[in-house]
Design a protein around this motif. Sequence first.
Motif, PDB file in Angstrom:
ATOM      1  N   UNK A 215       3.063   7.167 -10.939  1.00 47.11           N
ATOM      2  CA  UNK A 215       4.367   7.051 -11.304  1.00 47.11           C
ATOM      3  C   UNK A 215       4.269   7.981 -10.917  1.00 47.11           C
ATOM      4  N   UNK A 216       4.365   9.236 -10.621  1.00 47.17           N
ATOM      5  CA  UNK A 216       5.590  10.191  -9.317  1.00 47.17           C
ATOM      6  C   UNK A 216       5.456   9.588  -7.946  1.00 47.17           C
ATOM      7  N   UNK A 217       4.085   8.806  -7.512  1.00 48.33           N
ATOM      8  CA  UNK A 217       4.319   8.328  -6.471  1.00 48.33           C
ATOM      9  C   UNK A 217       5.828   7.588  -6.600  1.00 48.33           C
ATOM     10  N   UNK A 218       6.051   6.873  -7.813  1.00 51.51           N
ATOM     11  CA  UNK A 218       6.755   5.336  -7.542  1.00 51.51           C
ATOM     12  C   UNK A 218       8.368   6.367  -7.638  1.00 51.51           C
ATOM     13  N   UNK A 219       8.179   7.536  -8.704  1.00 44.04           N
ATOM     14  CA  UNK A 219       9.546   8.134  -9.112  1.00 44.04           C
ATOM     15  C   UNK A 219       9.331   8.680  -7.235  1.00 44.04           C
ATOM     16  N   UNK A 220       8.778   9.040  -6.531  1.00 44.93           N
ATOM     17  CA  UNK A 220       9.226   9.914  -5.048  1.00 44.93           C
ATOM     18  C   UNK A 220       9.776   8.645  -4.720  1.00 44.93           C
TER      19      UNK A 220
ATOM     20  N   UNK B 125       0.421  -1.141  -0.221  1.00 50.14           N
ATOM     21  CA  UNK B 125       0.225   0.131  -0.197  1.00 50.14           C
ATOM     22  C   UNK B 125       0.872   1.085   0.733  1.00 50.14           C
ATOM     23  N   UNK B 126       1.651   1.117  -0.346  1.00 50.63           N
ATOM     24  CA  UNK B 126       3.129   2.680  -0.948  1.00 50.63           C
ATOM     25  C   UNK B 126       1.829   3.408  -1.914  1.00 50.63           C
ATOM     26  N   UNK B 127       1.312   2.785  -3.428  1.00 51.36           N
ATOM     27  CA  UNK B 127       0.708   3.222  -3.921  1.00 51.36           C
ATOM     28  C   UNK B 127      -1.199   2.947  -3.535  1.00 51.36           C
ATOM     29  N   UNK B 128      -1.420   3.928  -4.413  1.00 43.84           N
ATOM     30  CA  UNK B 128      -3.274   3.694  -3.969  1.00 43.84           C
ATOM     31  C   UNK B 128      -3.801   2.355  -5.580  1.00 43.84           C
ATOM     32  N   UNK B 129      -4.218   1.902  -4.743  1.00 48.87           N
ATOM     33  CA  UNK B 129      -5.114   1.088  -5.882  1.00 48.87           C
ATOM     34  C   UNK B 129      -4.713   0.853  -7.517  1.00 48.87           C
TER      35      UNK B 129
ATOM     36  N   UNK C 279      -1.146   5.376 -13.062  1.00 47.72           N
ATOM     37  CA  UNK C 279      -1.665   6.456 -13.703  1.00 47.72           C
ATOM     38  C   UNK C 279      -0.655   6.998 -14.313  1.00 47.72           C
ATOM     39  N   UNK C 280      -0.852   8.645 -14.483  1.00 41.25           N
ATOM     40  CA  UNK C 280       0.021   9.484 -14.177  1.00 41.25           C
ATOM     41  C   UNK C 280       0.450   9.755 -12.561  1.00 41.25           C
ATOM     42  N   UNK C 281      -0.336   9.799 -11.900  1.00 40.45           N
ATOM     43  CA  UNK C 281      -0.677   9.817 -10.044  1.00 40.45           C
ATOM     44  C   UNK C 281       0.460   8.255  -9.768  1.00 40.45           C
TER      45      UNK C 281
ATOM     46  N   UNK D 137       6.549   3.669   3.132  1.00 43.20           N
ATOM     47  CA  UNK D 137       4.533   3.957   3.292  1.00 43.20           C
ATOM     48  C   UNK D 137       4.287   4.670   4.435  1.00 43.20           C
ATOM     49  N   UNK D 138       4.847   5.163   5.986  1.00 41.16           N
ATOM     50  CA  UNK D 138       4.555   6.135   6.390  1.00 41.16           C
ATOM     51  C   UNK D 138       3.980   7.667   6.049  1.00 41.16           C
ATOM     52  N   UNK D 139       5.171   7.638   5.046  1.00 42.78           N
ATOM     53  CA  UNK D 139       5.479   9.067   4.632  1.00 42.78           C
ATOM     54  C   UNK D 139       4.473   9.269   3.459  1.00 42.78           C
ATOM     55  N   UNK D 140       4.672   8.773   2.344  1.00 43.78           N
ATOM     56  CA  UNK D 140       3.249   8.593   1.507  1.00 43.78           C
ATOM     57  C   UNK D 140       1.394   8.057   1.507  1.00 43.78           C
ATOM     58  N   UNK D 141       1.290   8.163   2.870  1.00 47.97           N
ATOM     59  CA  UNK D 141      -0.132   6.836   2.905  1.00 47.97           C
ATOM     60  C   UNK D 141      -0.842   8.134   3.142  1.00 47.97           C
ATOM     61  N   UNK D 142      -0.187   8.924   3.949  1.00 47.21           N
ATOM     62  CA  UNK D 142      -1.430  10.897   3.871  1.00 47.21           C
ATOM     63  C   UNK D 142      -1.180  11.069   2.308  1.00 47.21           C
ATOM     64  N   UNK D 143       0.333  11.273   1.504  1.00 45.39           N
ATOM     65  CA  UNK D 143      -0.511  10.976   0.269  1.00 45.39           C
ATOM     66  C   UNK D 143      -1.895  10.173  -1.225  1.00 45.39           C
ATOM     67  N   UNK D 144      -1.339   8.864  -0.809  1.00 46.43           N
ATOM     68  CA  UNK D 144      -2.103   8.109  -1.137  1.00 46.43           C
ATOM     69  C   UNK D 144      -3.333   8.324  -0.722  1.00 46.43           C
ATOM     70  N   UNK D 145      -3.893   8.976   0.634  1.00 47.57           N
ATOM     71  CA  UNK D 145      -5.519   9.439   0.725  1.00 47.57           C
ATOM     72  C   UNK D 145      -5.351  10.919   0.356  1.00 47.57           C
ATOM     73  N   UNK D 146      -4.737  11.218   0.016  1.00 49.57           N
ATOM     74  CA  UNK D 146      -5.386  13.071  -0.361  1.00 49.57           C
ATOM     75  C   UNK D 146      -5.248  12.469  -2.000  1.00 49.57           C
ATOM     76  N   UNK D 147      -4.325  12.024  -2.861  1.00 51.94           N
ATOM     77  CA  UNK D 147      -4.927  11.387  -4.689  1.00 51.94           C
ATOM     78  C   UNK D 147      -6.167  10.676  -4.544  1.00 51.94           C
TER      79      UNK D 147
END
Length: 196
Positions: free
Chosen positions: A79-84, A64-68, A75-77, A98-108
């Motif tokens: 790819x951006x997450x994978x780049x990060x 769950x480092x990236x949303x489903x 998607x473009x989103x 995962x802790x860093x990007x969880x909020x980001x995934x939720x916001x996306x």
Amino acid sequence: MEHINQVIEQLNLEASLTLEEIPQIDLYMDQVIQLFENKFTESKRNEDDKVLTKTMINNYAKGKLIFPIQNKKYSKEHLILMSLIYQLKGALSINDIKATLTGMNQKIIKEEIDLDSFYTSYLNLTRQNVEDFKVDLEDSVKDVNEEITGDKKGDSPYLKQVLMISSLVHMSNLYRRVAEKLVDEITVEKEEKRHK
């Protein structure tokens, strides 16, 4: 150590996946891997290293480092997450990422973030970081040369290189430790919100 500028050139520090390079259409896994390999192949330490693999992508999804994903396309989103993730995994554990990007995934998912704007800011900072790094590295080379030159018995290219390596690793550890503390703050804030 006079060759440090050649080393910097070989590292391809400026390599980043720009918004313009990210297709506006969703991509299949093989296309994602090819995009990353083409972009970051010069950044690899060894020729056999892989920038991104199917296993990595599947682990990012399972962890769950990236949303489903939808219909086996990214998607473009994504790819951006994978780049990060590609950049973050150089210093942080998968759990910290995962802790860093969880909020980001939720916001996306909730469409509460202008991800293009965020990513543009990130790319601007990375470009500035590279410039700052080059200046700092030149200063470090001077510092190492001064330290070794003062000790006539140790004035050898090998000892200069060992001292430079040790100094660089120490600086890297200092930055990583601060980043880990900031990740811990995200985790603590999340726990506090859950218990309210």
